[in-house]
Scaffold this active site. Structure first.
Site, short mmCIF file in Angstrom:
data_model
loop_
_atom_site.label_atom_id
_atom_site.label_comp_id
_atom_site.label_asym_id
_atom_site.label_seq_id
_atom_site.Cartn_x
_atom_site.Cartn_y
_atom_site.Cartn_z
N LYS A 220 -5.29 8.55 -7.13
CA LYS A 220 -5.76 9.53 -6.15
C LYS A 220 -6.62 10.56 -6.86
O LYS A 220 -6.11 11.43 -7.53
CB LYS A 220 -4.57 10.18 -5.44
CG LYS A 220 -3.85 9.17 -4.56
CD LYS A 220 -2.37 9.44 -4.42
CE LYS A 220 -1.66 8.18 -3.95
NZ LYS A 220 -0.68 7.66 -4.89
N GLU B 62 10.22 -10.39 -0.19
CA GLU B 62 10.70 -10.21 1.18
C GLU B 62 10.24 -11.30 2.13
O GLU B 62 10.68 -11.34 3.28
CB GLU B 62 10.24 -8.84 1.72
CG GLU B 62 11.04 -7.66 1.19
CD GLU B 62 10.62 -7.17 -0.18
OE1 GLU B 62 9.90 -7.90 -0.87
OE2 GLU B 62 11.00 -6.06 -0.56
N THR C 71 14.50 -8.06 -5.40
CA THR C 71 13.13 -7.62 -5.67
C THR C 71 13.05 -7.13 -7.11
O THR C 71 14.07 -6.77 -7.70
CB THR C 71 12.73 -6.46 -4.74
OG1 THR C 71 13.66 -5.39 -4.96
CG2 THR C 71 12.79 -6.87 -3.28
#
Ligand code: AMP
Length: 531
Positions: free
Chosen positions: A426, A318, A173
């Site tokens: 956020k 994945e 990855t």
């Protein structure tokens, strides 16, 4: 149980190249390496030379399960390595050459590679790191050294009958956080995912296509397209290191390219070039875009001005491809604008990869296109665990892969990737999607590329900073961008500041490198009015 009475034929990668050689032997495979030479070969020769490579590997004592690395561009030798290495049961470990020396040393050692094939472009790097990679007995140049390595060997006469569960490929990855994690695909999972890729809802790869592979073969096995091209017997063009828009358009027009796949930045460059040069791509029918979110403006231009259908796909190392962007029968009949809205989403479940979205407690969120949660995946070609690594948090207790993506799904199953969980901004307890802001900004006339990062804010916790690259010679005002973005996203999402930069940094696999941007703008102060 009454067992099925079918033949026991294992699903092996060697069957793909066997098929292509036998039934599509004369179909072209065109390749350009780092030496800039164009090689015209075909599936029959690729098959023959893969057997030769396989023979050479066996003679060099490479056995079942041994890892063999490649550090290469998209070219015919790399393609032969895809088949020659896996065909004997060894494991093809594709290495991203754009990683740092330390990262490459880490993955070569972790994989315990035995032999590594290296493009001459990376010979210096290989020489530098070789002393730190004790498991590697030979570093073989993907040039005349490769030619002499295979020339001395007897071509393998028939591929061994492996167990379909044997490991076939190892991809790491991108590792934006922590060390890269190794994903091991079996022969069975590669054949199954390749089949899915060839279906009409996948990439619809078929023998009538001429495919330009703009996805690096070191990124998630080139999205399985090198395998799919053999399964279909399609013409395949491997463009080497030069993925500049001019060269891409050149390939499309000289090789009758009908289908191509790549990350959004490649296509943004191509569109810009086509517009500047007044050029066209009449043969190109479809492209698959994924790896990062593709802005709607890209699809609009490609389809309206050049007649190219964009299939927006989502996937990850994945699992390779996890969703597909083909229009359903119903969507085919909708108004253009309604179709485009769906196209800008990240496709729908592709058979073989089940997707679900859950909240913090693991409960399914409604499929209402609004409620975000973590995207989970499972299926026969989704990683169940990582190569020699304990990752207690990577899967849910009931066995779903936690993708790390925040997403929504609508009633028709259309997926929208809101953000990577770590990139979502956020603000005051609510989430702002950096992807939506980027896409909105790119829709503003004169903005070439955009990246949004969250930076600390005293009052709101975090607020968005928009970084824009504008077209050469264009003066775009901050207010112009803000007005445009405001027409597409809620007002409270508007970036607190916009900076103009020369270039947006990308990772080795074409994603915006937000880590670098965060470092660069760590001390950025907010304009007074918004602080
Ligand atoms: P990689 O393993 O390097 O292919 O990265 C996988 C990640 O890329 C996913 O988890 C997503 O965050 C991102 N990605 C892939 N396709 C898309 C897409 N169509 N839209 C948004 N993000 C995407």
């Amino acid at each position: 149980m009454l067992r099925g009475l079918n033949m026991d034929r294992q699903l092996l990668i060697s069957s793909l190249i066997d098929y292509a050689g036998r039934n599509h032997g004369a179909t072209s495979v065109v390749s350009r390496g780092s030496d800039d030479e164009t090689i015209r070969t075909n599936w029959s020769e690729v098959e023959q030379r893969s057997r030769q490579l396989a023979g050479a590997l066996v003679a060099a004592d490479v056995g079942v399960g041994d890892r063999v690395g490649t550090i290469g561009w998209n070219d015919h030798r790399h393609l032969e390595a895809y088949y020659g290495i896996t065909g004997i049961g060894a494991v093809l470990h594709t290495i991203n050459p754009r990683l740092s020396d330390d990262q490459i040393v880490y993955i070569v050692n972790h994989a315990a590679d035995t032999i590594v094939f290296v493009d001459p472009d990376f010979a210096e790097m290989a020489a530098r790191i070789a002393p730190r990679c004790p498991t590697v007995s030979q570093w073989i140049g993907f040039d005349e050294h490769y030619e002499s390595f295979i020339a001395g060997a007897e071509a393998l006469d028939g591929w061994p009958a492996l167990d379909e569960w044997s490991a076939a490929t190892l991809c790491f990855t991108s590792g934006t956080t922590g060390n890269p994690k190794g994903v091991v695909q079996s022969h069975r999972s590669i054949v199954l995912q390749t089949w899915a890729t060839c279906t009409g809802d996948g990439h619809n790869v078929n023998s009538g296509e001429s495919i330009l592979l703009a996805v690096p073969m070191f990124h998630v096995n080139g999205w399985a397209i090198p395998f799919a091209a053999a399964m279909a017997g399609a013409k395949l063009v491997l463009p080497g290191p030069d993925l500049s828009p001019e060269t891409m358009v050149g390939w499309i027009n000289t090789e009758d390219i009908t289908f191509s796949a790549g990350v959004p930045t490649i296509w943004l460059g191509v569109v810009q070039h086509l517009q500047r040069a007044g050029a066209d791509v009449p043969t190109l029918r479809r492209i698959a875009v994924g790896g990062s979110a593709a802005p709607r403006s890209l699809m609009d231009t490609l389809e309206d001005e050049y007649g190219v259908f964009v299939s927006h796909v989502w996937g990850m190392t994945e699992m390779t491809q996890g969703s597909a962007g083909r229009f359903t029968h119903r969507v085919e009949r909708l108004e253009r604008d309604e179709q485009r809205k769906r196209q800008a989403m990240a496709g729908r479940e592709l058979y073989g990869v089940e997707l679900r979205i859950v909240d913090d407690e693991g409960n399914l969120v409604p499929r209402d296109g609004r409620t975000p949660g973590e995207l989970l995946a499972r299926g026969p070609w989704v990683a169940g665990s990582y190569f020699e690594l304990e990752t207690p948090d990577s899967h849910t207790p009931d066995g779903w892969l936690r993708t790390g993506d925040v997403a929504t799904m609508d009633g028709e199953g259309y997926l929208t990737i809101v953000d990577r969980a770590k990139d979502v901004i956020k603000s005051g307890g609510e989430w702002i999607s950096s992807i939506d802001l980027e896409n909105a900004a790119v829709g503003c006339d004169g903005v070439l590329e955009a990246a949004v990062i969250g930076l600390p804010h005293d009052r709101w916790g975090e607020r968005p900073l928009l970084c824009c690259v504008v077209e050469d010679g264009r003066a775009v005002e901050i207010q112009q961008i803000l007005d445009h973005v405001a027409s597409e996203v809620p007002k409270w999402w508007l970036p607190n500041d916009i900076v103009f930069i020369d270039e947006i940094p990308h990772t080795g696999t074409g994603k915006i490198d937000k880590k670098l941007l965060r470092q660069r703008f760590a001390d950025h102060g907010w304009p007074e009015a918004t602080s």
